[in-house]
Design a protein around this motif. Structure first.
Motif, mmCIF file in Angstrom:
data_model
loop_
_atom_site.group_PDB
_atom_site.id
_atom_site.type_symbol
_atom_site.label_atom_id
_atom_site.label_comp_id
_atom_site.label_asym_id
_atom_site.label_seq_id
_atom_site.Cartn_x
_atom_site.Cartn_y
_atom_site.Cartn_z
ATOM 1 N N SER A 432 0.824 -1.204 0.000
ATOM 2 C CA SER A 432 0.000 0.000 0.000
ATOM 3 C C SER A 432 0.863 1.261 0.000
ATOM 4 N N ALA A 433 1.862 1.306 0.869
ATOM 5 C CA ALA A 433 2.722 2.490 0.973
ATOM 6 C C ALA A 433 3.494 2.738 -0.316
ATOM 7 N N GLU A 434 4.010 1.683 -0.919
ATOM 8 C CA GLU A 434 4.779 1.845 -2.150
ATOM 9 C C GLU A 434 3.903 2.341 -3.302
ATOM 10 N N LEU A 435 2.675 1.858 -3.384
ATOM 11 C CA LEU A 435 1.771 2.326 -4.435
ATOM 12 C C LEU A 435 1.388 3.790 -4.202
ATOM 13 N N HIS A 436 1.121 4.136 -2.959
ATOM 14 C CA HIS A 436 0.813 5.533 -2.638
ATOM 15 C C HIS A 436 1.939 6.448 -3.087
ATOM 16 N N ASP A 437 3.170 6.096 -2.741
ATOM 17 C CA ASP A 437 4.312 6.947 -3.076
ATOM 18 C C ASP A 437 4.537 7.025 -4.583
ATOM 19 N N ALA A 438 4.241 5.940 -5.290
ATOM 20 C CA ALA A 438 4.389 5.948 -6.740
ATOM 21 C C ALA A 438 3.370 6.877 -7.396
ATOM 22 N N LEU A 439 2.184 6.988 -6.803
ATOM 23 C CA LEU A 439 1.120 7.820 -7.363
ATOM 24 C C LEU A 439 1.248 9.290 -6.993
ATOM 25 N N LEU A 440 1.943 9.585 -5.900
ATOM 26 C CA LEU A 440 1.849 10.890 -5.255
ATOM 27 C C LEU A 440 2.216 12.060 -6.169
ATOM 28 N N ASP A 441 3.316 11.981 -6.878
ATOM 29 C CA ASP A 441 3.758 13.119 -7.695
ATOM 30 C C ASP A 441 2.776 13.411 -8.828
ATOM 31 N N ARG A 442 2.332 12.369 -9.501
ATOM 32 C CA ARG A 442 1.475 12.562 -10.670
ATOM 33 C C ARG A 442 0.010 12.716 -10.296
ATOM 34 N N PHE A 443 -0.424 12.047 -9.241
ATOM 35 C CA PHE A 443 -1.834 12.067 -8.838
ATOM 36 C C PHE A 443 -1.946 12.356 -7.330
ATOM 37 N N PRO A 444 -1.623 13.576 -6.897
ATOM 38 C CA PRO A 444 -1.626 13.854 -5.458
ATOM 39 C C PRO A 444 -2.997 13.691 -4.805
ATOM 40 N N ALA A 445 -4.069 14.029 -5.509
ATOM 41 C CA ALA A 445 -5.406 13.903 -4.908
ATOM 42 C C ALA A 445 -5.853 12.454 -4.825
ATOM 43 N N GLN A 446 -5.401 11.623 -5.801
ATOM 44 C CA GLN A 446 -5.843 10.226 -5.851
ATOM 45 C C GLN A 446 -4.919 9.277 -5.106
ATOM 46 N N ALA A 447 -3.707 9.708 -4.757
ATOM 47 C CA ALA A 447 -2.750 8.807 -4.093
ATOM 48 C C ALA A 447 -3.322 8.166 -2.822
ATOM 49 N N PRO A 448 -4.138 8.887 -2.021
ATOM 50 C CA PRO A 448 -4.696 8.239 -0.832
ATOM 51 C C PRO A 448 -5.571 7.027 -1.114
ATOM 52 N N TYR A 449 -6.049 6.854 -2.352
ATOM 53 C CA TYR A 449 -6.813 5.647 -2.680
ATOM 54 C C TYR A 449 -6.036 4.389 -2.304
ATOM 55 N N ALA A 450 -4.708 4.451 -2.465
ATOM 56 C CA ALA A 450 -3.862 3.275 -2.260
ATOM 57 C C ALA A 450 -3.583 2.996 -0.790
ATOM 58 N N THR A 451 -3.921 3.931 0.082
ATOM 59 C CA THR A 451 -3.557 3.819 1.489
ATOM 60 C C THR A 451 -4.565 2.961 2.237
ATOM 61 N N CYS A 452 -4.079 1.951 2.919
ATOM 62 C CA CYS A 452 -4.957 1.041 3.659
ATOM 63 C C CYS A 452 -5.549 1.733 4.890
ATOM 64 N N LEU A 453 -6.709 1.250 5.315
ATOM 65 C CA LEU A 453 -7.419 1.855 6.438
ATOM 66 C C LEU A 453 -6.682 1.694 7.760
#
Length: 535
Positions: A432-453
């Motif tokens: 989850s953390a690695e996917l979030h970080d991969a998304l963050l630069d390009r998709f800052p608003a959507q990156a939290p989708y990858a973060t587990c509850l």
């Protein structure tokens, strides 16, 4: 690929549904032509069912209703209403109070767990959300796991990785659910007086609670909303200004369905000089504040060490103000004069007023009057996102939250350790953390989708003492989730000890500080079965 999975109905089912739902294939639709009690019962059942609202209506409700007189109704084409009076009073003259008089039940399906928090922001609306405690997320929707597939992400070079990593998170959840249920059955054997249904439901809830942290924030949920035209207008204005693309596109779906039912109340939403200007204002102030905060607190600034719950603001003169507020409505003198007299009273005299005002609360639903609203507390909380989702529902208080990310670490339930599945849980968190970080630069608003509850989020809660009584007594009950029970118990202790308000804390007599029970939902399921049998 469509973001939403349309549901299929037979021609006969469609013929029935068209009478009561404003569309048959979209994720947002209004309920019409049904008694209020039926709409309320539908929403109540909705929160604990994996079915869509339309399917739930067909399977469990339509057989109990007399629908023979509704054969000529077709809600999917909208309702033809005489709106000249509303147009003249509301639109031309801007009398917002008129928009408080028309309400709509709206179903919002296949919404991510990020979007549900946007939908549930407004204070003066009612919500019921699908519960991770009662719904297993190992089932599929249209052959796919139930998480949002953002079109921008899927159309990017990260699309394949996003789907693959999300699927692996759901695979882990699905594989652990039966194993955790077996673990809890072995650890907490069925008692002789409990039925199979009661025991099975309690064990399922315990397993779902332990594993919900693996679910990412992209997980889909269904939300039932009831609100007035004014409430929906304000909600749509905020959603149209939101940085999350899902929120903006969903706002368009909601506006289309609401205009089939209460069009006059929503005419201002997309007018350039009205709703568009308001949404632009909201977006611009948010952006300006975020840019300034980023300069003041760059991303590399480490947060100070802090406990999970911190009391950041309270009134040191609370006792005097509380007793003053209790006496004021029963007097004929200015408040300042009441306060002077209260300051002259002994502690015993003040307690006499408190006891008379509060009376004998024989259960937690007996709430004293508004004098307790004279005091307020502000808490800074760091808890897992699952606990935040439950606490955020208390909308009468003021709640603000920071962006969800892996920055603050995660909470791994003790049961996962005891069952021997810590490694699988930790692997899911790492993915989850690695996917979030991969998304963050390009998709800052959507990156939290990858973060587990299970990951922690920081949020503040400001409440008066009356709301604190309601929330802390409710959220500390033994059948509650351990994550938010701990937050509620900590808040109660801080009111008594750090604020130095033992009198206020004592009034909250139903705050439960007992240890975590074996099967949290067991007593509640027993009571539910007793009610079923009594009927």
């Amino acid at each position: 690929m469509s973001v939403y999975v349309p549901e299929e109905f037979s021609p006969e089912e469609g013929d029935v549904l068209r009478r009561y739902f404003t569309n048959l294939d979209g994720p947002v639709f209004a309920l019409v032509n049904l008694p209020e009690v039926v709409k309320g019962a539908l929403f109540a059942r909705y929160s604990r069912s994996s079915k869509s609202l339309r399917r739930l209506f067909l399977d469990e409700f339509v057989g109990e209703l007399d629908i023979s007189g509704d054969a000529t109704i077709d809600a999917t084409v909208g309702l033809r209403r005489a709106e000249e009076l509303y147009d003249r009073v509301f639109f031309e003259y801007g009398d917002d109070s008129v928009a408080q008089l028309g309400g709509v039940h709206l179903a919002c399906e296949q919404a991510s767990n990020l979007l549900t928090k946007v939908l549930e922001w407004g204070r003066l609306m009612a919500y019921l959300e699908q519960s991770t405690r009662y719904i297993a997320y190992d089932s599929r929707l249209g052959g796919r796991y139930r998480y949002l597939r953002d079109p921008a992400i899927l159309g990017s070079p990260l699309g394949t990785r996003y789907v693959g990593d999300m699927d692996r998170l759901f695979d882990t959840y699905a594989s652990l659910v039966p194993r955790l249920q077996d673990f809890f059955r072995e650890r907490f054997p069925k008692e002789p007086g409990d039925s199979d249904l009661v025991y099975r439901q309690a064990v399922r809830a315990k397993a779902f609670d332990a594993l919900r942290g693996i679910l990412p924030a992209a997980s889909l949920s269904n939300v039932g909303i009831y609100g007035t035209g004014q409430g929906y207008e304000q909600l749509l204005l905020r959603m149209r200004a939101h940085p999350l693309p899902e929120a903006r596109s969903y706002a368009d779906l909601m506006l289309g369905e609401l205009r089939k039912v209460i069009p006059s109340f929503l005419k201002r939403v997309d007018l350039d000089d009205r709703g568009v200007a308001w949404s632009t204002y909201l977006a611009s102030t948010r952006t300006a504040t975020e840019e300034l905060a980023e300069r003041l607190f760059p991303v590399d600034v480490a947060p100070d060490a802090a406990p999970g719950v911190t009391l950041t603001s309270f009134d040191p003169d609370a006792e005097v103000r509380l007793v003053t507020a209790m006496l004021y409505p029963s007097t004929h003198v200015p408040e300042a004069q009441v306060e002077r007299r209260v300051r002259e009273m002994t502690t015993a005299e003040r307690m006499e007023v408190v006891h008379a005002y509060v009376g004998d609360r024989s259960n937690r639903r007996h709430k004293p009057g508004r004098a307790l609203e004279r005091l307020s507390y502000r808490f800074d909380v760091l808890a897992d996102y699952g606990a935040f989702r439950d606490l955020q529902r208390h909308r009468m208080l003021t709640v603000e939250w920071q962006a969800l990310s892996p920055r603050h670490g995660y909470t791994r339930p003790e049961a996962v350790d005891l069952a021997g599945h810590a490694a699988e849980f930790d692997d899911a968190m790492g993915r989850s953390a690695e996917l979030h970080d991969a998304l963050l630069d390009r998709f800052p608003a959507q990156a939290p989708y990858a973060t587990c509850l299970a990951y922690k989020v920081r949020f503040s809660m400001q409440m008066n003492a009356r709301e604190a009584m309601h929330m802390l007594e409710l959220r500390s009950t033994p059948q509650g989730h351990p994550a938010y029970r701990e937050v509620a118990q900590d808040m109660h202790r801080l009111i008594a000890e750090e604020a130095g308000h033992p009198v206020v804390a004592e009034l909250m007599r139903y705050v439960d500080h007992t240890p975590e029970p074996a099967l949290e939902r067991l007593d509640a399921e027993r009571r539910a079965e007793a009610r079923r049998q009594s009927r």
